[in-house]
Design an enzyme around this catalytic site. Sequence first.
Site, PDB file in Angstrom:
ATOM      1  N   GLU A  93      22.846  68.194  23.856  1.00  0.00           N
ATOM      2  CA  GLU A  93      24.110  68.716  24.392  1.00  0.00           C
ATOM      3  C   GLU A  93      25.083  69.120  23.300  1.00  0.00           C
ATOM      4  O   GLU A  93      26.056  69.854  23.557  1.00  0.00           O
ATOM      5  CB  GLU A  93      24.757  67.675  25.321  1.00  0.00           C
ATOM      6  CG  GLU A  93      25.532  66.561  24.651  1.00  0.00           C
ATOM      7  CD  GLU A  93      24.679  65.466  24.020  1.00  0.00           C
ATOM      8  OE1 GLU A  93      25.252  64.502  23.483  1.00  0.00           O
ATOM      9  OE2 GLU A  93      23.438  65.569  24.081  1.00  0.00           O
ATOM     10  N   CYS A  98      19.324  59.853  24.095  1.00  0.00           N
ATOM     11  CA  CYS A  98      19.705  58.763  23.194  1.00  0.00           C
ATOM     12  C   CYS A  98      19.692  57.422  23.934  1.00  0.00           C
ATOM     13  O   CYS A  98      18.632  56.890  24.235  1.00  0.00           O
ATOM     14  CB  CYS A  98      21.056  59.060  22.549  1.00  0.00           C
ATOM     15  SG  CYS A  98      21.383  58.073  21.068  1.00  0.00           S
ATOM     16  N   HIS A 118      20.615  64.505  20.402  1.00  0.00           N
ATOM     17  CA  HIS A 118      21.666  64.954  21.324  1.00  0.00           C
ATOM     18  C   HIS A 118      21.609  66.473  21.523  1.00  0.00           C
ATOM     19  O   HIS A 118      22.329  67.228  20.860  1.00  0.00           O
ATOM     20  CB  HIS A 118      23.042  64.541  20.784  1.00  0.00           C
ATOM     21  CG  HIS A 118      23.326  63.089  20.952  1.00  0.00           C
ATOM     22  ND1 HIS A 118      24.019  62.579  22.037  1.00  0.00           N
ATOM     23  CD2 HIS A 118      22.977  62.019  20.185  1.00  0.00           C
ATOM     24  CE1 HIS A 118      24.105  61.271  21.917  1.00  0.00           C
ATOM     25  NE2 HIS A 118      23.479  60.903  20.819  1.00  0.00           N
TER      26      HIS A 118
END
Length: 253
Positions: free
Chosen positions: A223, A119, A221
């Site tokens: 994660e 990002c 994202h």
Amino acid sequence: MRSARPNIGITAATETVSYGAWEDVPAVMSPAGYVRAVQRAGGRPVLLCPDPEDTRDPGELLDLLDAVIITGGAGDLDPALYGQEPHPEAGPVQEERDAYELSLARAARQRGDLTLGVCRGMQMLNVVYGGSVEQHLPDVLGHEGHRVTRGIFSDHEVGLEPGSLAARAVGGETTPVKSHHHQGVREAGPGLVVTGKDPEDGAVEAIEDPEKPFFLGVLWHPEEDENSRVIEALVSKVMELKESTEVKSAGGR
């Protein structure tokens, strides 16, 4: 003998947090999703705090690491980094973090270190290559679908170039992703290739340097998605290169 876990640097930022009896306390932090994703992939997460000495000369720090993740975050990049004035919708600037991550990313590029930008981190990688940032995507896309509700990730699909690092990292040419951003890539820097886009609105979702072993930026994202293989792909590349080096060393004895 069990191989040592690779050290994966995860950039952190100074934020104001509240916990227990303490309110509005400065803290150096990074979302736990990065830590857990690195651990699931078999790596050792190492939080990288903004540090003046490492900003001036990041080489010693990078020598301790096997790969670096330039993380996302609440603040936007300083538009001065890519020659623009701030947009009215631009968020707060974290000058210390910008300087630190810019230095790390530049050195990692020069050294050929394995690097993933997420990002905000993807935008930082683009700036390192001389690219620019679209400061408020709704102005050009005509919608706010990449950040529908503040604090909640939006779900959508991304299309990836066949054979690209991005496609290999996710394990296919399309992938569901979780997004929360209002900025993105305007023009990719020289040396970077756009390898991922939102098929609905054309927003750039992945950039990479095909001349490097692993230098990838993604706007989503990974994660935050336990099914994502992107961070696993980074750690796996570290292990692959380590094994290759060990085999060559053994063969030279």
